[in-house]
Design a protein around this motif. Structure first.
Motif, short mmCIF file in Angstrom:
data_model
loop_
_atom_site.label_atom_id
_atom_site.label_comp_id
_atom_site.label_asym_id
_atom_site.label_seq_id
_atom_site.Cartn_x
_atom_site.Cartn_y
_atom_site.Cartn_z
N ILE A 141 -13.90 -0.07 2.51
CA ILE A 141 -12.78 -1.00 2.64
C ILE A 141 -11.78 -0.79 1.51
CG2 ILE A 141 -12.12 -3.45 2.55
CD1 ILE A 141 -14.74 -4.09 4.00
N TRP A 142 -12.29 -0.58 0.28
CA TRP A 142 -11.42 -0.37 -0.88
C TRP A 142 -10.54 0.85 -0.66
CZ3 TRP A 142 -10.51 3.15 -4.87
CH2 TRP A 142 -9.87 2.63 -6.00
N ALA A 143 -11.13 1.95 -0.18
CA ALA A 143 -10.36 3.17 0.07
C ALA A 143 -9.33 2.96 1.18
CB ALA A 143 -11.31 4.31 0.44
N ASN A 144 -9.73 2.24 2.23
CA ASN A 144 -8.80 1.96 3.33
C ASN A 144 -7.63 1.10 2.87
OD1 ASN A 144 -7.76 1.98 5.90
ND2 ASN A 144 -9.21 0.54 6.74
N LEU A 145 -7.93 0.08 2.07
CA LEU A 145 -6.87 -0.81 1.57
C LEU A 145 -5.89 -0.06 0.67
CD1 LEU A 145 -8.94 -4.03 0.80
CD2 LEU A 145 -7.19 -3.78 2.56
N ILE A 146 -6.41 0.84 -0.16
CA ILE A 146 -5.53 1.66 -1.01
C ILE A 146 -4.58 2.48 -0.15
CG2 ILE A 146 -5.48 3.65 -2.57
CD1 ILE A 146 -6.17 1.21 -4.08
N TRP A 147 -5.12 3.10 0.88
CA TRP A 147 -4.32 3.91 1.80
C TRP A 147 -3.24 3.06 2.47
CZ3 TRP A 147 -6.67 7.21 6.40
CH2 TRP A 147 -5.65 8.01 6.94
N ILE A 148 -3.64 1.89 3.00
CA ILE A 148 -2.67 1.01 3.66
C ILE A 148 -1.62 0.52 2.68
CG2 ILE A 148 -2.38 -1.16 4.92
CD1 ILE A 148 -5.24 -0.83 5.95
N MET A 149 -2.04 0.15 1.48
CA MET A 149 -1.11 -0.38 0.47
C MET A 149 -0.07 0.67 0.08
SD MET A 149 -1.83 -1.96 -3.32
CE MET A 149 -2.03 -0.32 -4.04
N LEU A 150 -0.51 1.91 -0.17
CA LEU A 150 0.42 2.97 -0.54
C LEU A 150 1.40 3.27 0.59
CD1 LEU A 150 -2.01 5.43 -2.38
CD2 LEU A 150 -0.33 3.87 -3.41
N SER A 151 0.91 3.24 1.83
CA SER A 151 1.79 3.46 2.99
C SER A 151 2.82 2.34 3.10
CB SER A 151 0.97 3.55 4.28
OG SER A 151 0.03 4.60 4.21
N TYR A 152 2.36 1.11 2.86
CA TYR A 152 3.27 -0.04 2.94
C TYR A 152 4.31 0.01 1.83
CZ TYR A 152 3.15 -3.90 6.24
OH TYR A 152 3.37 -4.70 7.33
N MET A 153 3.89 0.43 0.63
CA MET A 153 4.83 0.53 -0.48
C MET A 153 5.95 1.53 -0.15
SD MET A 153 2.35 0.45 -3.84
CE MET A 153 3.71 0.86 -4.94
N ARG A 154 5.60 2.65 0.42
CA ARG A 154 6.60 3.65 0.79
C ARG A 154 7.53 3.11 1.88
NH1 ARG A 154 5.92 8.75 -0.89
NH2 ARG A 154 6.90 9.61 0.98
N PHE A 155 6.96 2.33 2.81
CA PHE A 155 7.78 1.73 3.86
C PHE A 155 8.77 0.71 3.29
CE2 PHE A 155 8.08 -1.92 6.90
CZ PHE A 155 9.00 -1.34 7.77
N LEU A 156 8.29 -0.15 2.40
CA LEU A 156 9.16 -1.17 1.81
C LEU A 156 10.22 -0.57 0.89
CD1 LEU A 156 6.49 -3.93 1.00
CD2 LEU A 156 8.09 -3.87 2.90
#
Length: 414
Positions: free
Chosen positions: A364-379
């Motif tokens: 879950i930690w690895a998945n959340l990191i991936w999602i968070m980094l993708s979201y940061m680039r989107f924002l």
């Protein structure tokens, strides 16, 4: 003014034609043939003719497919109900584990998806073999409630859920869009099933009450034979309705995601602040650590479904910032839980529960990191929303694989 005249007067104004159609679709459709006869050379009306005509053709074909699919769905629903009732009998006799009830429902949902979207022969064989192997393996294990067995009982349905996903995606099991559709299907399925289950409970209550008026107590019989059968059959019906693009579920799910995301965020912020003030410590309190992980899974589920129901355009909304805040909050919770698990492993030794929880928290930690980094680039306007959805969909097989590892190896190792 007559609708026919309004259509002819606005041939050069597509926006007004669309407004007229949306204002009164029935009158527009009724008047359109007359307008088409008066202006047969109009390219705008030609497009409208094809639009309206295509809808009628589509509905005719859909009705035929609906009839054929309905019969197959009905057969699967009856078979699922019968199998679940038989399995329930042996569960009552305590000769098999209760988790076997999943085999009375999930294989039949998978069968319907295979019928709806026929995959390659190899995919069908793989699905049948994995369901069969899972059922045989589960019932070869000793019937007890030791930690390793409980972990197997918890994780096996997750693996089976992955198999249903394979049946849903068919030949496109590697495509992110089909995996995203499967996640949406789960949310719509849950809404429909819950709605119909509430109606079923009301009917059951009314039925038992009516029979009680004539001095008959049918509660035990009704539950064993009607409720158990109906609960399984209803799952197949819900899967069928979702696959038929029922507007009720598709219209309501985006609103549920948008309403619950801010509510969950606010509730969790208040809860975490309260936890800090009260002084609860997940490093020492085992029950609190379990609750902490339960919160993490809930936040992850809400976040994933919020992302799947978000718009596919590149416009950022308040929902995106709420989702990002939820991801950060989930990452904080997971980091604390992960630290607490490592602490307990180093202090108290390895157990099946600690090892299983450690594994899922790392995933879950690895998945959340991936999602968070993708979201940061989107924002930051560096990418569109598709990498965020890829971070969700491409990771799904990892959860299914971990569930298989726990379910199939932990009872043997421990």
């Amino acid at each position: 003014m007559d609708m026919n005249n309004l259509i002819n007067e606005n041939i050069a104004n597509p926006h007004e034609l669309e407004r007229l159609f949306r204002k009164d679709p029935k009158a527009f459709k009724k008047s359109f043939p007359h307008a088409w006869e008066q202006s047969p050379d109009s390219q705008v009306l030609a497009v409208w003719y094809e639009r309206l005509h295509f809808k009628e053709t589509s509905n005719t074909e859909k009705a035929f497919l609906l009839q054929k699919g309905f019969l197959f769905m009905g057969l699967l629903a009856i078979l699922a109900g019968i199998c679940t009732r038989i399995i329930f009998h042996y569960v009552e006799q305590q000769t098999i584990a209760p988790i076997n009830l999943a085999f009375g429902i999930l294989p039949f949902i998978a069968a319907y998806f295979v019928y709806k979207n026929p995959p390659k022969k190899m995919v069908v064989i793989s699905l049948a073999a994995l369901f069969l192997i899972s059922g045989i393996y589960l019932n070869m294990l000793p019937l007890n409630y030791k930690d390793s067995m409980i972990l197997a009982y918890i994780h096996l349905p997750i693996f089976l859920w992955g198999l249903v996903g394979l049946a849903f995606t068919g030949n496109e099991y590697g495509e992110g869009s089909t995996r995203l559709a499967y996640l949406k299907c789960n949310l719509e399925f849950g809404i429909l099933y819950a709605s119909m289950a509430v109606c079923g409970m009301l009917l059951a209550g009314l039925t038992m009450r009516l029979f009680s008026f004539v001095g008959l107590n049918i509660e035990d019989f009704y539950f064993r034979n009607i409720v158990v059968f109906g609960a399984a059959a209803l799952a197949i019906v819900a899967a069928y309705l979702v696959s038929m693009n029922l507007k009720f579920a598709k219209n309501i799910t985006p609103y549920i995601a948008k309403i619950f995301s801010p509510l969950v965020l606010a509730t969790l912020l208040v809860y975490l602040i309260t936890v800090i003030l009260v002084g609860k410590n997940p490093f020492l309190d085992r029950n609190f650590l379990i609750a902490f992980n339960g919160i993490l899974l809930g936040v992850l589920a809400v976040t994933i479904f919020s992302i799947t129901e978000s718009d596919t355009d590149e416009k950022k909304t308040i929902s995106d910032y709420i989702n990002f805040a939820l991801i950060v909050l989930a990452l904080i919770i997971d980091s604390v839980a992960l630290s607490a698990i490592v602490f307990r492993l180093s202090s108290y030794g390895i157990t099946p529960n600690r090892l299983a929880v450690l594994g899922v928290n790392i995933l879950i930690w690895a998945n959340l990191i991936w999602i968070m980094l993708s979201y940061m680039r989107f924002l930051q306007n560096k990418t569109g929303p598709s990498p965020i959805q890829d971070a969700v969909t491409k990771y799904l097989p990892v959860y299914a694989l971990w569930a298989a590892i726990v379910a199939f190896t932990f009872p043997l190792i421990f």
